[in-house]
Design a protein around this motif. Structure first.
Motif, PDB file in Angstrom:
ATOM      1  N   ARG A 122       0.843  -1.492  -0.053  1.00  0.00           N
ATOM      2  CA  ARG A 122      -0.108   0.045   0.172  1.00  0.00           C
ATOM      3  C   ARG A 122       0.640   1.118  -0.028  1.00  0.00           C
ATOM      4  NH1 ARG A 122      -4.950  -1.781   4.146  1.00  0.00           N
ATOM      5  NH2 ARG A 122      -6.456  -2.407   2.585  1.00  0.00           N
ATOM      6  N   ARG A 127      -2.125   2.559  -3.316  1.00  0.00           N
ATOM      7  CA  ARG A 127      -3.437   2.122  -3.529  1.00  0.00           C
ATOM      8  C   ARG A 127      -3.845   1.332  -2.217  1.00  0.00           C
ATOM      9  NH1 ARG A 127      -2.442  -0.727  -9.511  1.00  0.00           N
ATOM     10  NH2 ARG A 127      -1.975   0.975 -10.606  1.00  0.00           N
ATOM     11  N   GLN A 128      -5.110   0.823  -2.206  1.00  0.00           N
ATOM     12  CA  GLN A 128      -5.601   0.258  -1.042  1.00  0.00           C
ATOM     13  C   GLN A 128      -6.091  -1.137  -1.089  1.00  0.00           C
ATOM     14  OE1 GLN A 128      -5.589   1.872   2.168  1.00  0.00           O
ATOM     15  NE2 GLN A 128      -4.468   3.391   0.730  1.00  0.00           N
ATOM     16  N   ALA A 129      -6.702  -1.638  -2.453  1.00  0.00           N
ATOM     17  CA  ALA A 129      -7.394  -2.959  -2.296  1.00  0.00           C
ATOM     18  C   ALA A 129      -6.338  -3.979  -2.532  1.00  0.00           C
ATOM     19  CB  ALA A 129      -8.174  -2.869  -3.545  1.00  0.00           C
ATOM     20  N   ALA A 163     -11.674  -3.560   5.144  1.00  0.00           N
ATOM     21  CA  ALA A 163     -12.219  -3.264   3.798  1.00  0.00           C
ATOM     22  C   ALA A 163     -11.261  -3.352   2.937  1.00  0.00           C
ATOM     23  CB  ALA A 163     -13.092  -2.103   3.707  1.00  0.00           C
ATOM     24  N   ASP A 164     -11.851  -3.511   1.690  1.00  0.00           N
ATOM     25  CA  ASP A 164     -10.903  -3.294   0.137  1.00  0.00           C
ATOM     26  C   ASP A 164     -10.248  -4.624   0.000  1.00  0.00           C
ATOM     27  OD1 ASP A 164     -11.673  -1.288  -1.183  1.00  0.00           O
ATOM     28  OD2 ASP A 164      -9.941  -0.123  -0.511  1.00  0.00           O
ATOM     29  N   PHE A 166     -10.483  -8.399  -1.577  1.00  0.00           N
ATOM     30  CA  PHE A 166     -11.655  -9.248  -2.542  1.00  0.00           C
ATOM     31  C   PHE A 166     -10.778 -10.721  -2.909  1.00  0.00           C
ATOM     32  CE2 PHE A 166     -11.534  -4.468  -3.279  1.00  0.00           C
ATOM     33  CZ  PHE A 166     -13.271  -4.417  -3.459  1.00  0.00           C
ATOM     34  N   ASP A 193     -16.313  -4.865  -9.315  1.00  0.00           N
ATOM     35  CA  ASP A 193     -16.375  -4.628  -8.067  1.00  0.00           C
ATOM     36  C   ASP A 193     -15.187  -3.577  -7.581  1.00  0.00           C
ATOM     37  OD1 ASP A 193     -18.606  -6.298  -7.106  1.00  0.00           O
ATOM     38  OD2 ASP A 193     -17.341  -7.955  -7.906  1.00  0.00           O
ATOM     39  N   VAL A 194     -14.069  -3.915  -8.305  1.00  0.00           N
ATOM     40  CA  VAL A 194     -12.923  -2.984  -7.812  1.00  0.00           C
ATOM     41  C   VAL A 194     -12.151  -2.457  -8.905  1.00  0.00           C
ATOM     42  CG1 VAL A 194     -11.351  -5.059  -7.527  1.00  0.00           C
ATOM     43  CG2 VAL A 194     -10.908  -2.745  -6.543  1.00  0.00           C
ATOM     44  N   ARG A 198      -6.774   0.482  -8.519  1.00  0.00           N
ATOM     45  CA  ARG A 198      -6.885   0.805  -7.001  1.00  0.00           C
ATOM     46  C   ARG A 198      -6.615  -0.410  -6.311  1.00  0.00           C
ATOM     47  NH1 ARG A 198     -10.526   0.878  -3.079  1.00  0.00           N
ATOM     48  NH2 ARG A 198     -12.362  -0.085  -4.273  1.00  0.00           N
ATOM     49  N   VAL A 199      -5.957  -1.362  -7.129  1.00  0.00           N
ATOM     50  CA  VAL A 199      -5.496  -2.716  -6.253  1.00  0.00           C
ATOM     51  C   VAL A 199      -3.946  -2.287  -5.972  1.00  0.00           C
ATOM     52  CG1 VAL A 199      -5.128  -5.151  -6.374  1.00  0.00           C
ATOM     53  CG2 VAL A 199      -7.242  -4.036  -7.298  1.00  0.00           C
TER      54      VAL A 199
END
Length: 425
Positions: A122, A127-129, A163-164, A166, A193-194, A198-199
């Motif tokens: 991250r 990014r967060q996911a 969160a985030d 998957f 979904d994402v 953002r991954v």
């Protein structure tokens, strides 16, 4: 003190959330054997869940730790650093796959390694996911639970996960999911979904551990690597259970020629002493600011000393080739029993990270009951086995790679007898 009385004391003193596979209370252990408090001897085909790949109390590991005990046991590396920490980082930077500059951090557990790999990813990407796989196991901390692809017993009752995170299906053709379907599911996730931009990372075990010892195929890992490169996503290889000669290579990713950006490791690194690590591309590892990584016990001197000895033993005793030899012998014995034990539907695994999976012979459905019968029959005969898998219908074999030939032959006979007796029952 009997096992029954110790169990009563355990039940009164320890949270029931700490599950126990056996009621064996260890008194001493050597290489691949354990003796309990009542003097009973067991062959250990669990190895502390792939921790003592070099055997219980390998003389060189014990010698290295004793030598360190005579110097110092703890300073906290962030306060007063020490050379063997630096030297172990240098060794891992050379050994972890990837022809690029690397850096390493040390922590204490596999879950901690995974947590820090996500933090680093991250920080490096902004990014967060994070994407993980169904059936995966990445630890019992909150991020570890979120990444883990199995609800019972790991997530039940613990509330909302971070969160985030998957999940997409891991390719297991026995369960009806091909590699193409798994890749399609990942692409659908990005469409529905994402946003892939953002991954931060995709995390994968090259051989699923708790999920059932399902190996990822080379073509599948190469596709995952290509998708990561396409979208600027970091690839994290979770080698906590697969690492340190277990699969016939020092790291399982070496089987595939696919290089991760970050690699997590623990278990077999310390040979029975707590130590874990994250090794990755130098520029990625440097993304967090000073103080953002570490821990009071991170890279404890005793664990570091043990890890140096473990790496020496793996090299000097050729344990990668030993793992392949042992695994081949085990799989050959299991294959010879297929006709007599129709519950066997698959025998698999690289090196000596092997498993046998069972379905009910009549219903053709996964049979956790049969797997447990085999495990209990073996335990009665003095062999410790572990089950795993989303359905609990898999027995995994994780003996020390240093197991003596005569002890290994004895274990194979017990496995055969236990399978046949479970079948007869």
């Amino acid at each position: 003190m009997t096992a029954t009385s110790l169990t009563d004391r355990k039940n009164a003193a320890i949270s029931r959330g700490v599950g126990m596979t056996t009621q064996i209370y260890a008194d001493r252990a050597e290489n691949a054997e354990i003796w309990d408090k009542e003097g009973n001897r067991y062959i250990d085909f669990a190895a502390g869940i792939a921790v003592v790949n070099t055997g219980h109390r390998h003389p060189r590991v014990i010698e290295a730790v004793k030598a360190q005990l005579d110097r110092f046991t703890h300073t906290c590396h962030q306060v007063v650093p020490y050379e063997n920490y630096v030297e172990l980082a240098e060794r891992l930077n050379q050994l972890v796959p990837g022809n690029f500059a690397k850096k390493t951090i040390f922590v204490t557990t596999g879950a901690e390694a995974v947590e820090n790999a996500v933090k680093i990813a991250r920080a490096a990407t902004g990014r967060q996911a994070v994407v993980a796989f169904g059936g995966a196991f990445h630890g019992r901390t909150f991020m570890g639970m979120a990444l883990t692809g199995k609800v019972v017993p790991y997530k039940v009752g613990f509330g909302a996960m971070p969160a985030d995170v998957f999940h997409v299906p891991f390719p297991v053709e026995l369960q009806g999911t091909t590699a193409d379907q798994s890749i399609a599911a990942l692409k659908k996730l990005f469409a529905a979904d994402v946003d892939p931009n953002r991954v931060a990372a995709i995390i994968i075990e090259p051989v699923q551990g708790e999920g059932g010892f399902y190996p990822a195929q080379t073509a599948f890992l190469k596709q995952i690597r290509e998708i990561c490169d396409q979208h600027g996503i970091l690839l994290i290889a979770d080698e906590v259970q697969t690492g340190f000669a277990r699969t016939g290579k020092l790291f399982a990713m070496e089987h595939h020629g696919v290089v991760a950006d970050l690699t997590t490791m623990a278990k077999g690194l310390g040979g029975g002493f707590p130590i874990a690590a994250v090794t990755g591309r130098a520029e990625i590892m440097d993304a967090p600011g000073p103080g953002g990584l570490g821990g009071t016990y991170a890279g404890n001197p005793l664990g570091v000393a043990a890890a140096h000895a473990v790496l020496d033993v793996i090299k000097d005793e050729d344990l990668c080739n030993r793992a392949t030899s042992l695994g081949n012998r085990l799989k050959q014995r299991l294959e010879s029993l297929r006709e007599k034990v129709p519950e066997i539907i698959d025998i698999r695994g690289p090196g000596f990270m092997n498993a046998v999976e069972f379905n009910d012979a009549k219903t053709k459905l996964p049979s956790a009951d049969f797997a447990n019968k085999v495990r209990l029959k073996a335990l009665e005969k003095g062999l410790i086995l572990l089950t795993c898998g989303v359905h609990g219908n898999v027995i995994r074999f994780l003996a020390p790679l240093t197991v003596q030939d005569e002890v290994f032959a004895e274990a194979l006979d017990i496995i055969e007898a236990s399978l046949l007796e479970a079948r007869a029952a």
